[in-house]
Scaffold this motif. Structure first.
Motif, PDB file in Angstrom:
ATOM      1  N   HIS A 335       6.102   7.078 -11.909  1.00 60.13           N
ATOM      2  CA  HIS A 335       6.955   7.380 -13.167  1.00 60.13           C
ATOM      3  C   HIS A 335       5.875   7.823 -14.186  1.00 60.13           C
ATOM      4  N   GLY A 336       4.766   7.874 -13.861  1.00 59.83           N
ATOM      5  CA  GLY A 336       3.659   8.189 -15.010  1.00 59.83           C
ATOM      6  C   GLY A 336       3.197   7.211 -15.791  1.00 59.83           C
ATOM      7  N   SER A 337       1.913   7.457 -16.293  1.00 57.09           N
ATOM      8  CA  SER A 337       1.236   6.401 -16.989  1.00 57.09           C
ATOM      9  C   SER A 337       1.405   6.636 -18.600  1.00 57.09           C
ATOM     10  N   TRP A 338       1.001   5.555 -19.239  1.00 58.12           N
ATOM     11  CA  TRP A 338       0.923   5.702 -20.719  1.00 58.12           C
ATOM     12  C   TRP A 338      -0.282   5.257 -21.433  1.00 58.12           C
ATOM     13  N   ASN A 339      -1.261   4.847 -20.482  1.00 62.08           N
ATOM     14  CA  ASN A 339      -2.529   4.102 -21.052  1.00 62.08           C
ATOM     15  C   ASN A 339      -3.673   4.569 -20.581  1.00 62.08           C
ATOM     16  N   ARG A 340      -4.057   5.822 -20.406  1.00 63.87           N
ATOM     17  CA  ARG A 340      -5.198   6.332 -19.649  1.00 63.87           C
ATOM     18  C   ARG A 340      -5.946   7.064 -20.806  1.00 63.87           C
ATOM     19  N   ALA A 341      -5.604   6.965 -21.937  1.00 62.56           N
ATOM     20  CA  ALA A 341      -6.269   7.789 -23.068  1.00 62.56           C
ATOM     21  C   ALA A 341      -7.588   7.156 -23.128  1.00 62.56           C
ATOM     22  N   PRO A 342      -8.636   8.079 -23.455  1.00 64.82           N
ATOM     23  CA  PRO A 342      -8.626   9.288 -24.103  1.00 64.82           C
ATOM     24  C   PRO A 342      -8.303  10.416 -22.813  1.00 64.82           C
ATOM     25  N   GLU A 343      -8.466   9.816 -21.558  1.00 64.48           N
ATOM     26  CA  GLU A 343      -7.935  10.777 -20.427  1.00 64.48           C
ATOM     27  C   GLU A 343      -6.660  11.291 -20.553  1.00 64.48           C
ATOM     28  N   PRO A 344      -6.245  12.313 -19.897  1.00 63.25           N
ATOM     29  CA  PRO A 344      -4.669  12.690 -19.755  1.00 63.25           C
ATOM     30  C   PRO A 344      -4.060  11.730 -18.821  1.00 63.25           C
ATOM     31  N   GLN A 345      -2.696  11.445 -19.126  1.00 65.66           N
ATOM     32  CA  GLN A 345      -1.884  10.592 -18.324  1.00 65.66           C
ATOM     33  C   GLN A 345      -1.749  11.311 -16.844  1.00 65.66           C
ATOM     34  N   LYS A 346      -1.358  10.550 -15.920  1.00 60.89           N
ATOM     35  CA  LYS A 346      -1.454  11.003 -14.823  1.00 60.89           C
ATOM     36  C   LYS A 346      -0.077  10.395 -13.971  1.00 60.89           C
ATOM     37  N   GLY A 347       0.324  10.976 -12.735  1.00 58.60           N
ATOM     38  CA  GLY A 347       1.444  10.414 -12.193  1.00 58.60           C
ATOM     39  C   GLY A 347       2.656  11.608 -12.250  1.00 58.60           C
ATOM     40  N   TYR A 348       3.816  11.025 -12.685  1.00 62.14           N
ATOM     41  CA  TYR A 348       5.077  12.052 -12.810  1.00 62.14           C
ATOM     42  C   TYR A 348       5.210  12.822 -11.640  1.00 62.14           C
ATOM     43  N   PHE A 349       5.154  12.238 -10.418  1.00 57.24           N
ATOM     44  CA  PHE A 349       5.514  13.169  -9.072  1.00 57.24           C
ATOM     45  C   PHE A 349       5.727  12.169  -8.102  1.00 57.24           C
ATOM     46  N   VAL A 350       6.225  12.897  -7.028  1.00 55.84           N
ATOM     47  CA  VAL A 350       6.533  11.979  -5.748  1.00 55.84           C
ATOM     48  C   VAL A 350       5.648  12.392  -4.598  1.00 55.84           C
ATOM     49  N   VAL A 351       4.927  11.169  -4.078  1.00 58.42           N
ATOM     50  CA  VAL A 351       3.785  11.368  -3.026  1.00 58.42           C
ATOM     51  C   VAL A 351       4.464  11.128  -1.723  1.00 58.42           C
ATOM     52  N   PHE A 352       3.879  11.623  -0.851  1.00 57.32           N
ATOM     53  CA  PHE A 352       3.982  11.229   0.704  1.00 57.32           C
ATOM     54  C   PHE A 352       3.023  10.621   1.464  1.00 57.32           C
ATOM     55  N   VAL A 353       3.046   9.260   2.105  1.00 54.82           N
ATOM     56  CA  VAL A 353       2.125   8.656   2.998  1.00 54.82           C
ATOM     57  C   VAL A 353       2.352   8.621   4.397  1.00 54.82           C
ATOM     58  N   PRO A 354       1.881   9.312   5.340  1.00 61.80           N
ATOM     59  CA  PRO A 354       2.106   9.393   6.617  1.00 61.80           C
ATOM     60  C   PRO A 354       1.812   8.052   7.133  1.00 61.80           C
ATOM     61  N   PHE A 355       2.858   7.310   8.335  1.00 63.12           N
ATOM     62  CA  PHE A 355       2.511   6.115   8.700  1.00 63.12           C
ATOM     63  C   PHE A 355       2.662   6.149  10.191  1.00 63.12           C
ATOM     64  N   GLU A 356       1.754   5.052  10.841  1.00 62.42           N
ATOM     65  CA  GLU A 356       1.802   5.103  12.290  1.00 62.42           C
ATOM     66  C   GLU A 356       2.104   3.584  12.267  1.00 62.42           C
ATOM     67  N   GLY A 357       3.064   2.808  13.215  1.00 62.69           N
ATOM     68  CA  GLY A 357       3.072   1.490  13.173  1.00 62.69           C
ATOM     69  C   GLY A 357       3.288   1.032  11.653  1.00 62.69           C
ATOM     70  N   THR A 358       2.488  -0.262  11.455  1.00 66.09           N
ATOM     71  CA  THR A 358       2.625  -0.842  10.117  1.00 66.09           C
ATOM     72  C   THR A 358       1.648  -0.253   9.185  1.00 66.09           C
ATOM     73  N   GLN A 359       0.936   0.666   9.179  1.00 65.22           N
ATOM     74  CA  GLN A 359      -0.187   1.119   8.578  1.00 65.22           C
ATOM     75  C   GLN A 359      -0.238   2.726   8.088  1.00 65.22           C
ATOM     76  N   PRO A 360      -0.715   3.078   7.070  1.00 55.72           N
ATOM     77  CA  PRO A 360      -0.864   4.364   6.921  1.00 55.72           C
ATOM     78  C   PRO A 360      -1.603   4.979   7.944  1.00 55.72           C
ATOM     79  N   SER A 361      -1.378   6.254   8.254  1.00 59.25           N
ATOM     80  CA  SER A 361      -2.114   7.037   9.257  1.00 59.25           C
ATOM     81  C   SER A 361      -2.977   8.188   8.551  1.00 59.25           C
ATOM     82  N   GLY A 362      -2.899   8.327   7.298  1.00 63.84           N
ATOM     83  CA  GLY A 362      -3.504   9.454   6.655  1.00 63.84           C
ATOM     84  C   GLY A 362      -3.467   9.313   5.185  1.00 63.84           C
ATOM     85  N   GLU A 363      -4.220  10.188   4.502  1.00 65.70           N
ATOM     86  CA  GLU A 363      -4.458  10.264   3.125  1.00 65.70           C
ATOM     87  C   GLU A 363      -2.886  10.543   2.470  1.00 65.70           C
ATOM     88  N   TRP A 364      -2.726   9.937   1.094  1.00 65.96           N
ATOM     89  CA  TRP A 364      -1.561  10.333   0.411  1.00 65.96           C
ATOM     90  C   TRP A 364      -1.783  11.779  -0.186  1.00 65.96           C
TER      91      TRP A 364
END
Length: 415
Positions: A335-364
């Motif tokens: 949804h995006g941050s509100w409290n990272r100041a003085p750094e820019p806010q982050k988020g505001y996107f949709v990410v993908f995480v690959p999976f194998e079985g019950t665990q992530p199988s790679g980086e987001w």
């Protein structure tokens, strides 16, 4: 460009669906396109979709006195041309289950029956499934999820940042033990089809030590419950001798969790530091940003994201339209941050995480971007759109809702 054929919810003939110019403002991987299904719906939150393509979006605040909106495409162009508001409760969680439309208001979960399941709108009369859910001035949203054994899981967010004696006050120690954990800060389990349950009499505390989890989803592939929590705030503001502004912006992690019965993820005593790859003791409880202490006994997340990006929905891709790399993987809407100041806010996107079985199988990786329509977001009010809800349509398209203007996008893949 190859257009996708779409079968409407009303039995209309198939028509060709075309993407919007510049994909409705989104930046997507090669081969993917997007169109705007609907716009200006209100403060859209989560979304659920019938097998016939009818869509239902929860509203954080009522619009014209109604707390949800139903959408139908009767022409096959991917656009919702039938839009109807309904329901007297508003909130976040919304899901179709066993012929009912369930809705998570801040203090209860209700369900609306359909007179005929093929109707767009359910009945206005609802049944209360779980009531007297903790509803205070922080983290009141009640997302929920179902397993395949007749259970419903509801987030009861902690009405606090770090369980301090004086809420959000510099120098105030954390309460130990934290009394909030008796009634909030975790996931409660209820029966999915029993009317009139209450949290304290009928609910079962399934997992604990979770500050607030808006993104909650059952993974049918492995029969497990997962979620992504909103991590705590204000490390730098309250403890500048331990955390500089950059550390306060990056920490603590937004934790991607596999939720087992009895799991304790450590809030408020601990937080996960994705840079060190470990859980550490919170400063309110004597931590210095490195010490582990009691946190060695807490459950680690399956993945850590940078802090303050606000994960608001999660799904495991169950369609077949997207390429093989996305099969059974996880999409998460930040949804995006509100409290990272003085750094820019982050988020505001949709990410993908690959999976194998019950665990992530790679980086987001970032899958859909540019919801904010800004190169740099200094304040969340500057973001034009903020992604919130996710759903997979019957043809395998990915739907994303926006909480500011009430836009809904449909993302699809073309060979």
């Amino acid at each position: 460009m190859i257009a996708i054929l779409f079968i409407t919810g009303c039995g209309e003939p198939e028509n060709k669906m075309q993407p919007d110019p510049e994909n409705g403002g989104l930046v997507l991987p090669e081969g993917f396109s997007a169109l705007v299904v609907a716009d200006s719906l209100g403060n859209g939150r989560h979304i659920t979709i019938k097998d016939n393509g009818d869509m239902y979006v929860s509203l954080r605040r009522p619009k014209d006195g109604k707390g949800a909106v139903a959408l139908r495409d009767t022409t096959g162009d991917g656009k919702a041309d039938a839009v109807s508001y309904f329901g007297s409760v508003s909130g976040t969680g919304i899901e179709l289950h066993d012929g009912y439309l369930y809705y998570g208001a801040d203090s209860m979960v209700v369900r609306y029956p359909f007179n005929d399941y093929e109707d767009l709108l359910p009945s206005e009369a609802y049944e209360i499934i779980a009531a007297e859910l903790v509803d205070q001035n922080q983290h009141a949203a009640k997302p929920f999820e179902f397993d395949n054994e007749g259970n419903m899981y509801v987030t009861i967010g902690a009405p606090a940042n770090a369980c301090m004696e004086q809420m959000r006050t510099k120098g105030s120690p954390g309460m130990d033990p934290c009394p909030i954990l008796d009634y909030a800060g975790g996931i409660w389990q209820f029966k999915a089809d029993v009317v009139g349950q209450t949290q304290m009499d009928d609910g079962y505390r399934y997992s604990t030590g979770i500050r607030h989890m808006v993104a909650l989803r059952w993974n049918d592939n492995v029969g497990k419950l997962y979620g992504v929590q909103h991590g705590r705030d204000q490390l730098h503001q309250f403890y500048p001798d331990l955390y500089d502004a950059v550390a306060g912006a990056k920490l603590p992690s937004e934790e991607f969790m596999m939720l087992d019965d009895g799991a304790d993820f450590g809030w408020p005593y601990c937080y996960y530091d994705q840079l060190q790859g470990k859980k550490v003791l919170a400063p309110e409880y004597g931590g210095d940003g490195v010490e582990i202490g009691r946190c060695s006994a807490k459950t680690d997340p399956i993945m850590g994201f940078p802090g303050h990006m606000a994960p608001n929905d999660l799904l495991f891709y169950s369609g077949t339209q997207f390429p093989e790399k996305y099969q059974n993987g996880a999409f998460i809407a930040f949804h995006g941050s509100w409290n990272r100041a003085p750094e820019p806010q982050k988020g505001y996107f949709v990410v993908f995480v690959p999976f194998e079985g019950t665990q992530p199988s790679g980086e987001w990786e970032i899958f859909a971007d540019n919801f904010s329509q800004q190169e740099v977001v200094e304040n969340p009010g500057d973001a034009v759109y903020r992604p919130c809800g996710l759903a997979v349509g019957p043809d395998g398209s990915l739907y994303v809702t926006d909480s500011r203007e009430g836009r809904v996008w449909r993302i699809y893949y073309e060979d």
